[in-house]
Design an enzyme around this catalytic site. Structure first.
Site, short mmCIF file in Angstrom:
data_model
loop_
_atom_site.label_atom_id
_atom_site.label_comp_id
_atom_site.label_asym_id
_atom_site.label_seq_id
_atom_site.Cartn_x
_atom_site.Cartn_y
_atom_site.Cartn_z
CE LYS B 167 -3.43 -2.36 -0.25
NZ LYS B 167 -3.59 -2.31 -1.69
CG ASP B 225 -2.65 0.70 -7.75
OD1 ASP B 225 -2.32 1.42 -6.79
OD2 ASP B 225 -1.87 0.34 -8.64
CD GLU B 229 -1.42 5.18 -10.34
OE1 GLU B 229 -0.71 4.64 -9.47
OE2 GLU B 229 -1.30 4.93 -11.55
#
Lengths: 486, 486
Positions: B167, B225, B229
């Site tokens: 993570k 993910d 981001e």
């Protein structure tokens, strides 16, 4: 594939643009008497949709066909919010010129499909099924072709498919026609099952008032159209002026001065100069110091702008942008699109427009350098991908300086960004901020901290063959400037 | 499909998060002696690639496996520029721990594929062909799964496929391990052909130093993910601080004050407060006037941020974003990506960081409202799409406040935007400007001109079940704060 030079009704002119020979139909009101011959076999033209192009095309065609036995009938969905507006323009159930869209499609010999892209994506199967075998489908841009390709689907093979793509938005198509002229168009012959598709397409263009009609394909048109509106026609302009407005304020300008030096200079004197005398004339108007600042700003901006433009081109040509448009259109049902006009810059813009005088603004050389670098980067991307020069000149330069920028000069960039077609609004919101950031983070720091003349980039600007092609295409531009009234 | 609760080696803890029961492996150095048992049948772990995760994972695993007979060998392309760096870390041809990537793949029992996404897209067929039948493929994010899906391809069926997704970025994986702890991870069992995949995956996570290991799938992980981001982890932070910096300047702040009130407040006290005491603690720290400003800023920002986040989610989940990443990566060969660090804001940031004192900055309530609204919008989008709560809490909140924001606090947001993985850099450049513009054009004008508390939006913030889930997940966070040193 049928070509427009094979017309049986109209005489085409050959022109040499860049490396290639293209053909052009020089149009105008004097060709209207040929419409019944061009539309041989067509009794009813169905105009489906009443948003951007619909009102303009339906009214122009009705007026151009006055006295003939060809009817123009508007087709709308049951309960459409546009019915009162169509009725106010004289298309009514009572006089037989307004009907439910599928009823109109079923009875039309030529169906002009001018509905929103999302509706095209949803309804095309039903529409194809409703069309009379042997009739003709008309499109005003290539979205449907791109969408079918991205789905692995094909056009039905028992109809003609033609395109007439006016080089400007619906309001301009109507407004210039009312002023006695019209707006240039390009035509595409996608499918010709009875040997009449070329003349149907040219007749349609002439009926809309096109003073000069060029040739393209719907794929090429669609790519350069979706690409262009994300680029210099709208998305890039939006990003450029947001960045330059803040830049000039950071250098000490008042908000009003910054707005004039960014937005007003582009939509006003730069556009007028390009329209009348071409791209290089903008540079020539500057004094020596201005010329140097132009070269520096152009040098700093060309590559960053080019990088965003190549990304847009790849997204559009690969079908990725269409898939995004369709996903976004689906989200709009639940989440309406926001507006940009509330931010302080656009509030300042209203004041600036209200305080205009007749005096022509001097051209800010930095704004000119950034804007022309972006425009030329767009020209270069389209050239690299083999688009016809007439399309490049029209969709990257002429449409900007003769149609969109004058409209934005009158009503404001924010008004345009908030009120154009859904596809264009989505594209402007997606790509405008990218131009803003790439110029803010790369071009302007270079300009401030490392001002240089990039000889290769500047040389390419001055020696590009687009200048000659533009000069030729410009001889075909409508003889009067658009007057924006509403 | 095998589940981590079926481990033969480790004991898993059940936890209740939101509506669901999940399982967690509480890890730590005390589990290292179990690694030989977990890695039963594995003699060589090949770590392929030396960019973001490679150096961290290779070194952590080597140290965790010290004294066992399992070798960690790094595989790089012939002539790779990373060879000197790998050698400096002790992976050399001489001691048999560095080799050509395909040679290493051919001889490894567990191959950790930590190369760039574009290389994964290019090379996966060759890599699959090189792997020993019956060996295990390890991935640290789900890009390859998404890419194969978007191409209609499948994983080879003669290997195990597992995922361990730390993570945080590679530097944090290494730095926290050096500090004696590690960074949390999630694991995914995609394919288990010999009944050992669960323990291989858990062993890998423990070997990296993960103090708490959660379960996911590579599709879910990859989606959250790539989405995360582009959202609050990096893209949204970039956009938020650009917009707020200018906003505070427009209200009369000096550049330094504006930088502190936007960037420094987020990467400093807001992150620390969330990390220690949760989201609502940020609000509770404000005085009455600050609480009102927070509610107004949160109310004005939630929906605009949500609109961009739903767009990102759709793009990622549909595979459109991957296709764009691959096209963009191909363009980078000819046109390197520009940097953002040259613009004036980030120059100011360097000065501000250099002039820091020990005094904790007061939390600016507007910044807090905008930031938390965006974070909560991201949580809500992931909840709507059924992601596990542990993943939501980790990838939308914990990773931000415990890993990325502290790193950016030390090195600067621009440094991160310019130096993270290619996929993240592309995403930040694409979506950061969108957050900037949507906040500038919609949220801030609402806040200035029509400040309101949107009761529905605020109520949802205070009553969300993410607060409890976060509190539980926070008990699993590494026991020490990261110290950024390089």
């Amino acid at each position: 594939m049928a070509k427009i030079k094979d017309s049986n009704v109209f005489e085409l002119e050959p022109i040499k643009l860049g490396e290639n020979e293209e053909y052009v139909l020089r149009g105008g009101r004097e060709l209207l008497p040929k419409l019944p011959q061009a539309f041989d076999g067509i009794k009813q033209i169905g105009v489906i949709g009443w948003s951007a192009q619909g009102p303009a095309q339906a009214q122009n065609l009705r007026e151009s066909l006055e006295g003939s036995d060809i009817n123009v009938v508007v087709g709308l969905r049951e309960g459409s919010k546009s019915i009162p507006s169509a009725e106010a323009a004289g298309f009514t159930r009572e006089n037989g010129t307004l009907g439910e869209m599928f009823d109109v499609i079923k009875t039309s010999d030529l169906t002009l499909l001018l509905i929103a892209d999302a509706a095209l994506a949803d309804l095309h199967d039903e529409i194809f099924a409703a069309m009379k075998p042997g009739s003709t489908l008309g499109l005003s841009h290539g979205f449907l072709i791109g969408h079918l390709e991205s789905q692995g689907k094909k056009l039905p093979d028992n109809i003609n498919v033609i395109g007439v793509c006016p080089k400007g938005m619906g309001r301009s198509v109507r407004r210039l026609y009312e002023q006695g002229s019209g707006i240039n168009a390009s035509v595409a012959i996608e499918q010709d099952i009875n040997g009449k598709a070329v003349d149907y397409a040219l007749g349609w263009a002439v009926g809309l008032g096109s003073p000069a009609t060029f040739e393209t394909t719907l794929t090429s048109e669609y790519t350069s159209d979706i690409f262009g509106e994300r680029g210099i026609l709208l998305g890039a302009v939006h990003g450029i002026v947001e960045t330059l407005y803040r830049y000039f304020i950071s250098k000490g300008a008042t908000p009003e001065e910054a707005f004039r030096d960014s937005v007003e200079v582009i939509t006003g004197p730069i556009s007028k100069t390009i329209s009348r005398d071409g791209l290089k004339a903008v540079y020539e108007k500057l004094d020596d110091r201005g010329k140097m600042q132009f070269r520096h700003a152009y040098s700093a901006s060309y590559r960053p702008a080019y990088s965003v433009l190549t990304e847009i081109y790849d997204e559009v040509a690969s079908g990725t942008e269409i898939r995004s448009i369709i996903m976004s259109s689906n989200r709009l049902v639940k989440q309406p699109m926001g507006k940009i006009e509330g931010s302080s810059m656009w509030q300042v813009g209203e004041k600036v427009r209200a305080a205009r005088t007749d005096e022509e603004l001097p051209i800010n050389p930095i704004t000119a350098g950034v804007y022309l670098a972006t425009m030329m980067a767009q020209v270069d991307v389209l050239k690299e991908h083999g688009h016809p020069y007439s399309e490049i000149a029209n969709e990257s330069i002429i449409e900007a300086v003769d149609s969109l920028n004058p409209y934005m000069h009158a009503k404001g960039v924010a008004h345009m960004v908030d009120n154009c077609s859904t596809t264009a609004r989505l594209g402007t919101r997606k790509w405008g901020p990218r131009f803003d950031h790439v110029l803010m983070h790369e071009a302007l720091p270079d300009l401030d901290q490392r001002p240089i003349t990039d000889e290769e980039v500047i040389e390419n600007f001055f020696t590009s063959d687009i200048h000659d092609a533009l000069a030729i295409c410009a001889t075909y531009r409508p003889p009067i400037d658009i007057a924006v009234t509403d």
